[in-house]
Design a protein around this motif. Structure first.
Motif, short mmCIF file in Angstrom:
data_model
loop_
_atom_site.label_atom_id
_atom_site.label_comp_id
_atom_site.label_asym_id
_atom_site.label_seq_id
_atom_site.Cartn_x
_atom_site.Cartn_y
_atom_site.Cartn_z
N TYR A 1 -9.39 1.54 18.41
CA TYR A 1 -8.03 1.76 17.91
C TYR A 1 -7.27 0.87 16.94
N PHE A 2 -7.59 -0.61 17.10
CA PHE A 2 -7.05 -1.38 16.34
C PHE A 2 -7.74 -1.55 14.91
N ILE A 3 -8.91 -1.33 15.17
CA ILE A 3 -9.67 -1.32 13.68
C ILE A 3 -9.25 -0.14 12.84
N ASP A 4 -8.94 0.88 13.34
CA ASP A 4 -8.42 2.38 12.71
C ASP A 4 -7.10 1.86 12.28
N LEU A 5 -6.47 1.28 13.08
CA LEU A 5 -5.08 0.96 12.95
C LEU A 5 -4.68 -0.02 11.73
N THR A 6 -5.53 -1.13 12.00
CA THR A 6 -5.55 -2.00 10.61
C THR A 6 -5.95 -1.55 9.27
N GLU A 7 -6.71 -0.43 9.38
CA GLU A 7 -7.10 0.20 7.98
C GLU A 7 -5.78 0.97 7.62
N TYR A 8 -5.35 1.73 8.50
CA TYR A 8 -4.08 2.40 8.02
C TYR A 8 -3.08 1.53 7.69
N VAL A 9 -2.77 0.50 8.28
CA VAL A 9 -1.70 -0.30 7.90
C VAL A 9 -1.97 -1.04 6.10
N ARG A 10 -3.00 -1.41 6.03
CA ARG A 10 -3.64 -1.91 4.89
C ARG A 10 -3.19 -0.82 3.66
N LEU A 11 -3.74 0.41 3.98
CA LEU A 11 -3.58 1.61 2.91
C LEU A 11 -2.17 1.77 2.85
N ALA A 12 -1.28 1.89 3.78
CA ALA A 12 0.36 2.07 3.95
C ALA A 12 0.96 1.06 3.21
N ARG A 13 0.34 -0.22 3.33
CA ARG A 13 1.10 -1.26 2.43
C ARG A 13 0.59 -1.14 0.81
N ILE A 14 -0.44 -0.83 0.76
CA ILE A 14 -0.90 -0.68 -0.77
C ILE A 14 -0.03 0.55 -1.29
N ASN A 15 0.09 1.65 -0.75
CA ASN A 15 0.93 2.70 -1.03
C ASN A 15 2.35 2.33 -1.21
N ARG A 16 2.92 1.63 -0.33
CA ARG A 16 4.27 1.12 -0.46
C ARG A 16 4.54 0.22 -1.40
N GLY A 17 3.52 -0.53 -1.99
CA GLY A 17 3.66 -1.66 -2.92
C GLY A 17 3.51 -0.90 -4.23
N ASN A 18 2.59 0.37 -4.38
CA ASN A 18 2.54 0.86 -5.73
C ASN A 18 3.63 1.83 -5.97
N THR A 19 4.70 1.20 -6.33
CA THR A 19 5.91 1.80 -7.09
C THR A 19 5.67 2.49 -8.15
N LYS A 20 4.67 2.27 -8.94
CA LYS A 20 4.30 2.95 -10.23
C LYS A 20 3.23 4.09 -9.86
N VAL A 21 3.64 5.17 -9.61
CA VAL A 21 2.93 6.14 -8.97
C VAL A 21 2.21 7.17 -10.05
N THR A 22 1.01 7.74 -9.73
CA THR A 22 0.35 8.26 -10.61
C THR A 22 0.85 9.63 -10.66
N LEU A 23 0.68 10.36 -11.98
CA LEU A 23 1.30 11.86 -11.99
C LEU A 23 0.16 12.80 -12.26
N ASN A 24 -1.14 12.37 -12.10
CA ASN A 24 -2.38 13.02 -11.96
C ASN A 24 -2.71 13.56 -10.65
N LEU A 25 -2.81 14.77 -10.76
CA LEU A 25 -2.94 15.82 -9.49
C LEU A 25 -4.11 15.38 -8.93
N THR A 26 -5.26 15.00 -9.28
CA THR A 26 -6.38 14.65 -8.78
C THR A 26 -6.41 13.43 -7.97
N LYS A 27 -5.97 12.25 -8.87
CA LYS A 27 -5.54 11.01 -8.18
C LYS A 27 -4.55 11.06 -7.02
N ALA A 28 -3.50 11.97 -7.25
CA ALA A 28 -2.70 11.69 -6.18
C ALA A 28 -3.14 12.48 -4.99
N ARG A 29 -3.98 13.77 -5.12
CA ARG A 29 -4.41 14.27 -3.94
C ARG A 29 -5.43 13.52 -3.22
#
Length: 706
Positions: A602-630
């Motif tokens: 559980y904590f292995i999966d949670l740690t990976e989710y937190v890592r990705l969520a932090r990256i998403n939150r920090g990436n305020t310059k977001v892509t407008l490319n449909l494939t990348k965003a998807r």
């Protein structure tokens, strides 16, 4: 002294002091003063003379107030240009002087200019939406205003709005729930529909902004300036004051959530214990509400850019009706949450307990959940959290548990009196917290009796939402070495106290002459300190053992608020420290917990989710490319699904139903109570963070028993 009595005493003292100061300043006896001048002088004096920090209203304050005003007025830098800011620059060092003199020239000029820019944007935005967007291009848009410079002119402003419209179109398209078998024609049709809806949402938002009046302009400006003192000091115009009082009494039905504003969005600040959102567990702090719909199906209204009070009108409604909220999660996901409106279920806010057993545990442990520190001061025979926690402790002691967990996760505070008394249930005697203000200095609040109800092994759980009274209890028991504190990286960090002052009572003669109410001022006047002399303000309570959780990626806490007061120290008090929980023991417990967490699925999966969520939150310059965003969206979705699947499989712990059912309300009440309690126990069985807390407590028992 009860909290209400203590608060009333402080409030009356403030009112007398304010009236005297304003009399000396010529406000209370002036014949011809405008409402704005009276308000500005009250604010000017309150910041310098009565605010806890004694704010210096000088050129430094002016610079901060100037910057904060435009951060509030145009947080994403999507309306003003660099040319506009150059026009405002002469006011950079005049905010303090204008506040003292009751002048609002900057507010008038900026409000006029932003309305001009809004009308310009309304003119060119439909043109930008005429052509289809090319989502195969590698375009990006920066959404964080702090990372962008002001655009140089209208041409650049137009280009930025093109990117914003394209981004909103992409977000709406991805949020519709893509189907893998969609044909290119179906995708194009869906994108065109998303573009049309995005244009309408923006045009509606701009229309709402134009409808804001002078009172809104004043409140926005004043609160930006007052916010330099600290994030909790605020002015409430008469209408907002009434809404605030209604909210405090809890008379209106809705979703049971405290709402706020952030960068043009209405966001979830916290959930009310016992309310429908709290019971449903789908909304979370930091969720931003994009749309509100009525009923289980049907159209939804976009509320981006809407004032909180207007959004509340859409969210509130008759008990039993359904409201749908489309929210953007902090990790970037968009979800629609349907909630049945209801009142707060009072029983859900009360302390409750159970006995914990499981294959991973060698002993039986007691568990007490306290959602808030409640006390019915108006009814001497009414329920209070101290009496209820005492009863649960006695119940668990009778069942022979080896240790007890006190769960303060999600507890945002409440009655100070009960915080002191509940801490006192676990110590024989001594101080619990220090309270300091500018009139009476530092006061020490002590355990009122020598009765230590429970003296066995104790563990306190906290998270980033645990605040105020929760932090007082956790800090006191940690300082005494009485309990091990575990949980999130830190608690909220709110160590200040505010008083709500009715301004009409401060200058009653002037208020009567004006014929228009002045509103209210919420002012920071006190600060809490631990018995070791430190303050919980800003940094919060640091756990002895850190356990990751689903809030780990969110910026929740005082440290993330602009102009938050720093923590400081007062004199350390004398108090008895237990010897069982040493620095060495804490380190051994941390190491054991870390070993378990790093190998727990559980904590292995949670740690990976937190890592990705932090990256998403920090990436305020977001892509407008449909494939990348998807692809980004899908990666996060899969990771979150893994965490949810692990949770649904359960933690392996078993929670016994130890409640003594009160049948005085009849068979139906007893049945409903049993059903709610069964659901609660079932959810506890899925709480992996609680499972790790139980293991830590069992380690503590083993390591201290010999």
């Amino acid at each position: 002294m009860a909290d209400r009595e203590r608060g009333d005493d402080m409030r009356h003292c403030l009112l007398r002091w304010f009236s005297l100061v304003l009399l000396l300043c010529g406000v209370a006896n002036a014949n011809e003063l405008s409402r704005q001048k009276i308000l500005s002088r009250i604010f000017f004096q309150s910041l310098q003379q009565w605010h806890y920090a004694g704010v210096s209203v000088d050129d430094g304050f002016s610079r901060s107030g100037f910057k904060n005003y435009f951060r509030v007025l145009d947080p994403n830098k999507q309306f003003f240009t660099a040319f506009d800011l150059a026009r405002f620059q002469p006011f950079l060092l005049k905010v303090d002087d204008q506040l003292a003199q009751g002048e609002f020239d900057l507010m008038v000029l900026a409000s006029e200019q932003i309305r001009k820019r809004i009308n310009e944007i309304r003119g060119f935005l439909p043109e930008l939406a005429k052509d289809s967007f090319d989502f195969s291009r590698s375009e990006e848009v920066e959404l964080d205003g702090e990372k962008r410079e002001w655009v140089t002119g209208v041409a650049d402003l137009r280009e930025y709005w093109r990117l914003l419209l394209k981004h909103q179109t992409l977000i709406r398209f991805l949020g519709r729930g893509e189907k893998s078998k969609d044909s290119p024609e179906a995708v194009k049709k869906a994108l065109d529909k998303a573009r049309t809806e995005s244009l309408k949402a923006y045009m509606d938002m701009l229309e709402r902004m134009l409808k804001s009046g002078p009172e809104d302009d004043l409140a926005r400006y004043v609160n930006a300036v007052l916010g330099v003192g600290d994030p909790h000091t605020a002015y409430f115009p008469p209408k907002e004051q009434k809404d605030f009082e209604i909210e405090m009494t809890g008379k209106l039905e809705g979703i049971g959530a405290l709402l706020g504003e952030a960068d043009g969005y209405v966001k979830i600040v916290s959930l009310v214990p016992g309310g429908p959102s709290w019971r449903q567990k789908q909304l979370e702090p930091h969720d931003r509400i994009l749309k509100v719909g009525q009923g289980k199906t049907g159209p939804s209204d976009d509320i981006v850019g809407m004032r909180v009070e207007d959004a509340v009108k859409l969210i509130r409604g008759p008990k039993g009706s359904v409201v749908r909220l489309t929210v953007r999660k902090a990790d970037g996901r968009i979800e629609e949450v349907a909630i049945e409106r209801d009142v707060v279920v009072i029983e859900e806010t009360f302390a409750r307990s159970t006995v914990v057993r499981g294959e991973s545990l060698q002993t039986s442990l007691g568990y007490i959940y306290l959602p808030r520190f409640y006390n019915d001061f108006q009814d001497k025979g009414g329920r209070n959290s101290t009496t209820d926690v005492r009863r649960e402790l006695e119940n668990l002691k009778q069942r022979g548990v080896s240790g007890i967990i006190l769960d303060l996760r999600g507890n945002t505070g409440g009655a100070l009196t009960d915080a002191v008394r509940i801490a006192g249930l676990f110590i024989e005697k001594g101080p619990v917290v220090q309270v300091r203000d500018r009139i009476r200095g530092t006061q020490v609040l002590k355990d009122p009796d020598d009765d230590e109800v429970y003296s066995g092994p104790l563990l306190v759980m906290i998270d980033r939402v645990s605040a105020s009274a929760s932090e007082i209890v956790a800090a006191a028991l940690q300082d005494y070495n009485r309990a091990l504190v575990v949980g999130g990286a830190h608690s909220f960090g709110k160590g200040t106290v505010q008083q709500m002052l009715d301004l009409d009572r401060i200058v009653p003669d002037q208020a009567e002459k004006l014929g228009v109410p002045l509103g209210a001022l919420k002012l920071t006047v006190q600060k809490f300190y631990r018995v070791n002399g430190e303050s919980n303000q800003f940094k919060g309570v640091q756990p002895d053992v850190y356990i990751p959780n689903t809030l780990s990626h969110l910026e929740i806490g005082e440290r993330y608020l602009p102009f938050a007061l720093n923590g400081d120290r007062v004199k350390e008090l004398e108090y008895p420290r237990r010897r069982e929980i040493t620095l060495d023991l804490r380190e051994r417990l941390r190491n054991r917990s870390r070993e378990r967490i790093t190998s727990d699925p559980y904590f292995i999966d949670l740690t990976e989710y937190v890592r990705l969520a932090r990256i998403n939150r920090g990436n305020t310059k977001v892509t407008l490319n449909l494939t990348k965003a998807r692809n980004q969206r899908e990666e996060l979705r899969r990771c979150l699904e893994n965490v949810r699947d692990r949770r649904e499989k359960g933690s392996g712990l078993v929670f016994l139903d130890t409640a003594k059912i009160d049948d005085s309300g009849g068979e139906r009440l007893s049945r409903e109570y049993r059903e709610r309690r069964r659901d609660w126990l079932e959810n506890l069985g899925k709480d992996h963070v609680l499972k790790e807390g139980s293991r830590i407590l069992e380690d503590l028992i083993r390591l201290t028993s010999g």
